[in-house]
Scaffold this active site. Sequence first.
Site, PDB file in Angstrom:
ATOM      1  N   GLY A 106      43.091  36.828  45.752  1.00  0.00           N
ATOM      2  CA  GLY A 106      43.256  36.557  47.174  1.00  0.00           C
ATOM      3  C   GLY A 106      42.549  37.596  48.028  1.00  0.00           C
ATOM      4  O   GLY A 106      42.366  38.736  47.593  1.00  0.00           O
ATOM      5  N   THR A 122      39.048  45.241  47.255  1.00  0.00           N
ATOM      6  CA  THR A 122      39.083  44.637  45.927  1.00  0.00           C
ATOM      7  C   THR A 122      40.067  45.418  45.052  1.00  0.00           C
ATOM      8  O   THR A 122      40.406  46.566  45.352  1.00  0.00           O
ATOM      9  CB  THR A 122      37.657  44.629  45.311  1.00  0.00           C
ATOM     10  N   SER A 152      35.337  41.376  46.566  1.00  0.00           N
ATOM     11  CA  SER A 152      34.099  40.811  46.015  1.00  0.00           C
ATOM     12  C   SER A 152      33.854  39.400  46.555  1.00  0.00           C
ATOM     13  O   SER A 152      32.765  38.855  46.403  1.00  0.00           O
ATOM     14  CB  SER A 152      34.188  40.767  44.487  1.00  0.00           C
ATOM     15  N   GLU A 153      34.876  38.796  47.169  1.00  0.00           N
ATOM     16  CA  GLU A 153      34.716  37.422  47.670  1.00  0.00           C
ATOM     17  C   GLU A 153      34.417  37.386  49.167  1.00  0.00           C
ATOM     18  O   GLU A 153      34.532  36.335  49.796  1.00  0.00           O
ATOM     19  CB  GLU A 153      35.961  36.597  47.342  1.00  0.00           C
ATOM     20  N   HIS A 172      42.033  33.568  51.814  1.00  0.00           N
ATOM     21  CA  HIS A 172      41.770  32.910  50.537  1.00  0.00           C
ATOM     22  C   HIS A 172      42.863  33.305  49.546  1.00  0.00           C
ATOM     23  O   HIS A 172      43.227  34.474  49.444  1.00  0.00           O
ATOM     24  CB  HIS A 172      40.404  33.324  49.992  1.00  0.00           C
ATOM     25  N   HIS A 234      39.676  26.790  41.294  1.00  0.00           N
ATOM     26  CA  HIS A 234      39.796  28.171  41.775  1.00  0.00           C
ATOM     27  C   HIS A 234      40.989  28.366  42.716  1.00  0.00           C
ATOM     28  O   HIS A 234      41.973  28.984  42.337  1.00  0.00           O
ATOM     29  CB  HIS A 234      38.473  28.569  42.451  1.00  0.00           C
TER      30      HIS A 234
HETATM   31 ZN    ZN Z   1      39.930  33.674  44.406  1.00  0.00          ZN
END
Ligand code: ZN
Length: 353
Positions: A106, A122, A152-153, A172, A234
């Site tokens: 998340g 992260t 990282s997202e 997320h 995902h």
């Molecule tokens: Zn994810």
Amino acid sequence: MKQIISVRDLEELLRNGKGLSSLPGDALLTPSARDLLREHEWAASQNTGSQHVPGTPNAPKAVSSKSSKVDLEAFFNSAALHELKLQLCDIGRRLWQRAYVDGNGGNIAIKVGDDLALCTPTLVSKGFMRPEDMCLVDLEGNQLAGTRKRTSEILMHLQIMKRQPRAVATVHCHPPYATGFAVAGVQPPTCMIPEYEVFSSVAIAPYRTPGTPEMGKLVSDLVDKHNTILMANHGVVSWSHNNVEDAYFKMEILEAYCRTVLVASQLGKPVNTMTPDQLKDLLKIKQSLGIPDPRYGLKECELCDNEGWRPGVTCAVPNRETSAPAAGTAADPQAEALVQAITDQIMSRASDR
Ligand SMILES: [Zn+2]
């Protein structure tokens, strides 16, 4: 003994025009007093005549990714940003408490300028973040401030913000029921629950490796007309034009909805849905709230189109006409013979006595 300061004590202090410095240094504040103190500090930070940064509360000085390191650091450490960092911690905790995130999964981001975003780090559980863990990035994902490394997202969040200028915050996570739909590639059906119709607009993006620009591109291609994207195999990402809590609410609404739909689909009865007229009323409310939906302007007959919906699980109730025996007839001659043999045996033993 340490003095305990309640919200009333604090209100009185402020009413009398006394500064917070008049509080004893070792005073203990109750949680609601702490909230009030935060609000007070927040209001004070807004009254400094500083310039407004789009999508955020006031910041001490307008900065951009091109500003000097000193200015960016000052911005990053300002009271305004501190408040947003607290909001990220709060939303992270709520995601974790609801089991919408697992491990270090998340991530959350808030736009804090034309080309700046504040985001989560992260390798930290979203349930246990501290304000000092947060990171400042430009819209390309380059880290500008913060000691921990940014998520990282982040590219996906930034690509959403670039494609959808109204997106001031993104969340997320991996809520299990909604992610189940994403894994099965099933678009949740519509016309069942008002909250979902009014606040959510859901689409599915194909799978790509998390954190890659391709993933962000596939998601951001959908954010023009959708505020909640199921990411195949995902999780889910949502955006809000209001604030980060609103982006988080999209997760609660989607997850509750997917759970309810799953329960309804297992009750062995066809689910009831709203009529197109009823949905039209909800879409009117949705439009007035500035929430996107690809169905605006569709004909009534197209509004409750659940073509793609295929409830995969139904109750295994035997079909009466084909497999259930009529009263008094044998369901299975072999089983019937077995029952008869056992009955005979018991009867014969009883008569032996
Ligand atoms: Zn994810």
